[in-house]
Design an enzyme around this catalytic site. Structure first.
Site, PDB file in Angstrom:
ATOM      1  N   GLY A 183       0.898  -1.320   0.082  1.00  0.00           N
ATOM      2  CA  GLY A 183      -0.058  -0.039  -0.052  1.00  0.00           C
ATOM      3  C   GLY A 183       1.010   1.040  -0.167  1.00  0.00           C
ATOM      4  O   GLY A 183       2.064   1.012  -0.194  1.00  0.00           O
ATOM      5  N   ILE A 184       0.522   2.192   0.412  1.00  0.00           N
ATOM      6  CA  ILE A 184       0.934   3.747   0.422  1.00  0.00           C
ATOM      7  C   ILE A 184       1.323   3.895   1.906  1.00  0.00           C
ATOM      8  O   ILE A 184       0.678   3.867   2.591  1.00  0.00           O
ATOM      9  CB  ILE A 184       0.136   4.712  -0.472  1.00  0.00           C
ATOM     10  CG1 ILE A 184       0.978   6.017  -0.648  1.00  0.00           C
ATOM     11  CG2 ILE A 184      -1.281   4.797   0.313  1.00  0.00           C
ATOM     12  CD1 ILE A 184      -0.180   6.849  -1.461  1.00  0.00           C
ATOM     13  N   GLY A 185       2.744   4.855   2.003  1.00  0.00           N
ATOM     14  CA  GLY A 185       2.876   5.432   3.289  1.00  0.00           C
ATOM     15  C   GLY A 185       4.105   4.852   4.007  1.00  0.00           C
ATOM     16  O   GLY A 185       4.568   4.055   3.432  1.00  0.00           O
ATOM     17  N   ALA A 186       4.067   5.318   5.210  1.00  0.00           N
ATOM     18  CA  ALA A 186       5.303   4.967   6.180  1.00  0.00           C
ATOM     19  C   ALA A 186       5.454   3.568   6.222  1.00  0.00           C
ATOM     20  O   ALA A 186       6.470   3.201   6.227  1.00  0.00           O
ATOM     21  CB  ALA A 186       5.229   5.921   7.237  1.00  0.00           C
ATOM     22  N   ILE A 187       4.444   2.744   6.497  1.00  0.00           N
ATOM     23  CA  ILE A 187       4.454   1.396   7.033  1.00  0.00           C
ATOM     24  C   ILE A 187       5.015   0.622   5.562  1.00  0.00           C
ATOM     25  O   ILE A 187       6.121  -0.192   5.858  1.00  0.00           O
ATOM     26  CB  ILE A 187       3.355   0.698   7.484  1.00  0.00           C
ATOM     27  CG1 ILE A 187       2.986   1.405   8.926  1.00  0.00           C
ATOM     28  CG2 ILE A 187       3.528  -0.788   7.545  1.00  0.00           C
ATOM     29  CD1 ILE A 187       1.865   1.001   9.619  1.00  0.00           C
ATOM     30  N   GLU A 214      -1.236  -3.053  -6.630  1.00  0.00           N
ATOM     31  CA  GLU A 214      -2.065  -1.861  -6.980  1.00  0.00           C
ATOM     32  C   GLU A 214      -1.295  -0.618  -7.411  1.00  0.00           C
ATOM     33  O   GLU A 214      -1.423  -0.349  -8.586  1.00  0.00           O
ATOM     34  CB  GLU A 214      -2.987  -1.440  -6.023  1.00  0.00           C
ATOM     35  CG  GLU A 214      -3.866  -0.267  -6.221  1.00  0.00           C
ATOM     36  CD  GLU A 214      -4.865   0.008  -5.042  1.00  0.00           C
ATOM     37  OE1 GLU A 214      -5.458  -1.043  -4.452  1.00  0.00           O
ATOM     38  OE2 GLU A 214      -5.043   0.912  -4.614  1.00  0.00           O
ATOM     39  N   GLY A 219      -7.671  -0.985  -2.637  1.00  0.00           N
ATOM     40  CA  GLY A 219      -7.546  -2.413  -2.985  1.00  0.00           C
ATOM     41  C   GLY A 219      -7.393  -3.268  -1.770  1.00  0.00           C
ATOM     42  O   GLY A 219      -6.883  -4.691  -1.927  1.00  0.00           O
TER      43      GLY A 219
HETATM   44  N1  COA Z   1      -9.019   6.623  16.121  1.00  0.00           N
HETATM   45  C1  COA Z   1      -8.643   8.119  15.888  1.00  0.00           C
HETATM   46  N2  COA Z   1      -7.801   8.470  15.101  1.00  0.00           N
HETATM   47  C2  COA Z   1      -7.067   7.681  14.419  1.00  0.00           C
HETATM   48  C3  COA Z   1      -7.411   6.405  14.396  1.00  0.00           C
HETATM   49  C4  COA Z   1      -8.178   5.753  15.359  1.00  0.00           C
HETATM   50  N3  COA Z   1      -8.313   4.379  15.492  1.00  0.00           N
HETATM   51  N4  COA Z   1      -6.472   5.765  13.751  1.00  0.00           N
HETATM   52  C5  COA Z   1      -5.758   6.520  13.010  1.00  0.00           C
HETATM   53  N5  COA Z   1      -6.244   7.749  13.669  1.00  0.00           N
HETATM   54  C6  COA Z   1      -5.568   9.302  12.948  1.00  0.00           C
HETATM   55  C7  COA Z   1      -4.058   9.125  13.068  1.00  0.00           C
HETATM   56  O1  COA Z   1      -3.624   9.670  14.493  1.00  0.00           O
HETATM   57  C8  COA Z   1      -3.799  10.143  12.201  1.00  0.00           C
HETATM   58  O2  COA Z   1      -3.940  11.452  12.606  1.00  0.00           O
HETATM   59  P1  COA Z   1      -2.965  12.550  12.456  1.00  0.00           P
HETATM   60  O3  COA Z   1      -2.547  12.797  11.257  1.00  0.00           O
HETATM   61  O4  COA Z   1      -3.474  13.954  13.194  1.00  0.00           O
HETATM   62  O5  COA Z   1      -1.722  12.080  13.544  1.00  0.00           O
HETATM   63  C9  COA Z   1      -4.700  10.053  11.138  1.00  0.00           C
HETATM   64  O6  COA Z   1      -6.115   9.247  11.750  1.00  0.00           O
HETATM   65  C10 COA Z   1      -4.162   8.864   9.779  1.00  0.00           C
HETATM   66  O7  COA Z   1      -3.944   7.613  10.571  1.00  0.00           O
HETATM   67  P2  COA Z   1      -2.458   6.947   9.890  1.00  0.00           P
HETATM   68  O8  COA Z   1      -2.730   5.624  10.295  1.00  0.00           O
HETATM   69  O9  COA Z   1      -1.396   7.745  10.084  1.00  0.00           O
HETATM   70  O10 COA Z   1      -3.079   6.908   8.364  1.00  0.00           O
HETATM   71  P3  COA Z   1      -2.293   6.529   7.118  1.00  0.00           P
HETATM   72  O11 COA Z   1      -2.029   7.704   6.177  1.00  0.00           O
HETATM   73  O12 COA Z   1      -0.986   5.580   7.542  1.00  0.00           O
HETATM   74  O13 COA Z   1      -3.274   5.531   6.302  1.00  0.00           O
HETATM   75  C11 COA Z   1      -4.993   4.186   6.270  1.00  0.00           C
HETATM   76  C12 COA Z   1      -3.723   4.368   7.047  1.00  0.00           C
HETATM   77  C13 COA Z   1      -5.558   2.711   6.992  1.00  0.00           C
HETATM   78  C14 COA Z   1      -5.928   5.159   6.651  1.00  0.00           C
HETATM   79  C15 COA Z   1      -5.000   3.786   4.884  1.00  0.00           C
HETATM   80  O14 COA Z   1      -3.780   2.589   4.763  1.00  0.00           O
HETATM   81  C16 COA Z   1      -5.954   3.660   4.102  1.00  0.00           C
HETATM   82  O15 COA Z   1      -6.832   4.271   3.604  1.00  0.00           O
HETATM   83  N6  COA Z   1      -6.231   2.124   3.966  1.00  0.00           N
HETATM   84  C17 COA Z   1      -7.444   1.513   3.214  1.00  0.00           C
HETATM   85  C18 COA Z   1      -6.992   1.484   1.570  1.00  0.00           C
HETATM   86  C19 COA Z   1      -6.017   0.424   1.292  1.00  0.00           C
HETATM   87  O16 COA Z   1      -5.603  -0.301   2.161  1.00  0.00           O
HETATM   88  N7  COA Z   1      -5.493   0.550   0.104  1.00  0.00           N
HETATM   89  C20 COA Z   1      -4.389  -0.393  -0.148  1.00  0.00           C
HETATM   90  C21 COA Z   1      -3.933  -0.673  -1.474  1.00  0.00           C
HETATM   91  S1  COA Z   1      -3.158   1.173  -1.609  1.00  0.00           S
END
Ligand code: COA
Length: 431
Positions: A215-219, A238, A336
């Site tokens: 996926g996208i992002g730091a992890i 994807e 995805g």
């Molecule tokens: N309750 C409240 N806030 C929450 C939370 C929770 N359970 N989980 C995360 N947050 C907050 C974080 O603190 C962060 O806030 P901040 O920016 O103010 O620090 C914000 O929400 C984003 O969380 P983060 O985990 O950093 O998001 P991310 O950018 O790493 O994205 C997903 C994580 C899950 C949103 C992202 O992976 C996604 O949209 N996944 C679905 C689609 C997918 O999996 N696609 C895969 C193929 S590309």
């Protein structure tokens, strides 16, 4: 072959002339993510005073999404298939809509008319000598939208990389707007200690010869850091970003062991810096196809040792994954995630991984919860889920009963929340 050039030239025009064809009430699909055609979108937004009820269908909007800003309601209504930073507020304030759907199914919505397309605004490379253009950084739903639309408007941009796989002939496009513009770039995110610990845990599940979806992002980027000692990894994803380029250049990602498209990096869109775009440009080892192919679980399932790596906002103690909502607010979408979780689960020796920090909001909130927030959607069901990984370890949920799942998830939650989770699980009868 017919000379396509005179007909192409006759259909070249300014952005203003091209978007003049858009009518009030039309549904307009915009190319996804970094494939968005900025000049065309800008020209359409300029027509706001004279347009009414134009529906803008878009996945991740990387531009400023002015059509979704306050004051645009009469002219445009945004219909998000995935909510991103520039469209989240519009959806939350009900100035825009959100349509839930698997990314792999978007092309079918266009083709079968459930979301019939009037106009598509997209970006392509200049045509080759035979009159074919590449979709560059975004094939995904763009090809299907172009095949379904009544009117196809393309920004022809020399800065787009030429990527192999799908392509489109100039005869399938109605209006061309030649405009060279820098492709939107996504800088690699900072990777902190928590992400590094997660990356290390996820990498321990990846065997030599595995094919990855990231996926996208730091992890995902942190995972790539810990794969440098692996051999013959492959990619069927994807999307991919700069981190993959480093693994390819280091000879780690060879795609040699892939059981489908051996030797090829397969993706449906790209998001990264110019380094990534230069790597894929005219690279015979890179193939881009529509999202209905790349994300099809039945295609992914044909790849042995497929490992999908995605993230989440919350996981409950039964293993239900919420990756898209914070309470009742739509934060993103399914994208995805389920496509790849299901595909990896079908794959021989495949692994479907959801990796996330154990907490959010600077450690104040546990992401592992007894119950998902009221109003939040289940993105990946407890029946589909397999590995949940945090910085504290790996919970393998497949084949485990609810009692075992709850215990395994509490074991990878943040230590500050474990006793509360145990008490809640006991009260709910899970343990
Ligand atoms: N309750 C409240 N806030 C929450 C939370 C929770 N359970 N989980 C995360 N947050 C907050 C974080 O603190 C962060 O806030 P901040 O920016 O103010 O620090 C914000 O929400 C984003 O969380 P983060 O985990 O950093 O998001 P991310 O950018 O790493 O994205 C997903 C994580 C899950 C949103 C992202 O992976 C996604 O949209 N996944 C679905 C689609 C997918 O999996 N696609 C895969 C193929 S590309």
């Amino acid at each position: 072959m017919n000379d396509w050039r005179p007909s192409y030239q006759s259909r070249c025009m300014s952005a203003q002339q091209a978007v003049q064809h858009v009518k009030s009430g039309d549904r307009v699909v915009i190319g996804h993510a970094c494939g968005e055609p900025p000049t065309l979108v800008e020209a359409l937004v300029e027509r706001a005073p004279e347009l009414e009820n134009v529906e803008i269908v878009h996945m991740v909007a990387m531009g400023s999404a002015k059509y979704a800003q306050p004051g645009m309601e009469k002219s445009f209504r945004h219909n998000a298939l995935f909510v991103g930073a520039t469209t989240r507020k519009a959806v939350a304030e009900k100035r825009g809509d959100f349509t839930p759907c698997f990314f792999s199914e978007v092309p079918r919505l266009f083709r079968n008319g459930l979301l019939s397309v009037d106009v598509v605004l997209m970006q392509v490379t200049p045509p080759d000598e035979h009159g074919f253009c590449s979709f560059g950084v975004s094939d995904d739903y763009t090809k299907a939208a172009a095949e379904s639309a009544k009117l196809v408007i393309a920004q022809v941009n020399r800065f787009l990389p030429w990527t192999g796989g799908d392509r489109i002939h100039v005869s399938e496009i109605d209006c061309f707007v030649e405009k060279d513009e820098a492709i939107v770039e996504l800088q690699p995110p900072p990777i902190h200690d928590v992400e590094k610990a997660i990356g290390k845990n996820v990498a321990s599940l990846v065997e030599n010869g595995a094919t990855l979806q990231l996926g996208i992002g730091a992890i995902p980027d942190a995972v790539l850091l810990f794969l440098k000692d692996k051999e013959d990894l492959g990619l069927h994803s994807e999307m991919f970003s700069d981190g993959v380029v480093e693994l390819a250049e280091a000879g780690v990602m060879t795609n040699r062991k892939k059981t489908l498209h051996p030797g090829k990096f397969v993706a449906t869109f790209l998001m990264g810096t110019r380094k990534l775009y230069d790597f894929v440009d005219n690279n015979p080892d890179v193939e881009m196809y529509g999202v209905d192919y790349v994300n099809d679980p039945y295609i992914i399932g044909q790849i042995d040792n497929m490992v999908s790596i995605n993230s989440a906002l919350q996981v409950d103690l039964m293993g239900q994954v919420n990756a898209e909502m914070i309470g009742t607010k739509q934060f993103s979408g399914v994208g995805g995630q389920v496509d790849f979780t299901r595909g990896a689960s079908r794959s021989r020796n495949g692994k479907a991984i959801i990796a996330m920090p154990s907490t959010a909001s600077h450690g104040k909130i546990s992401r592992i919860v007894c119950q998902l927030d009221t109003g939040a959607a289940v993105t990946t069901s407890r029946n589909d889920v397999q590995y949940i990984v945090t910085e504290y370890g790996i919970a393998d949920l497949r084949g485990k009963c609810l009692r075992e799942r709850a215990k395994a998830l509490i074991a990878v939650s943040h230590p500050d929340f474990r006793s509360t989770l145990l008490a809640q699980a006991t009260e709910q009868g899970l343990i």
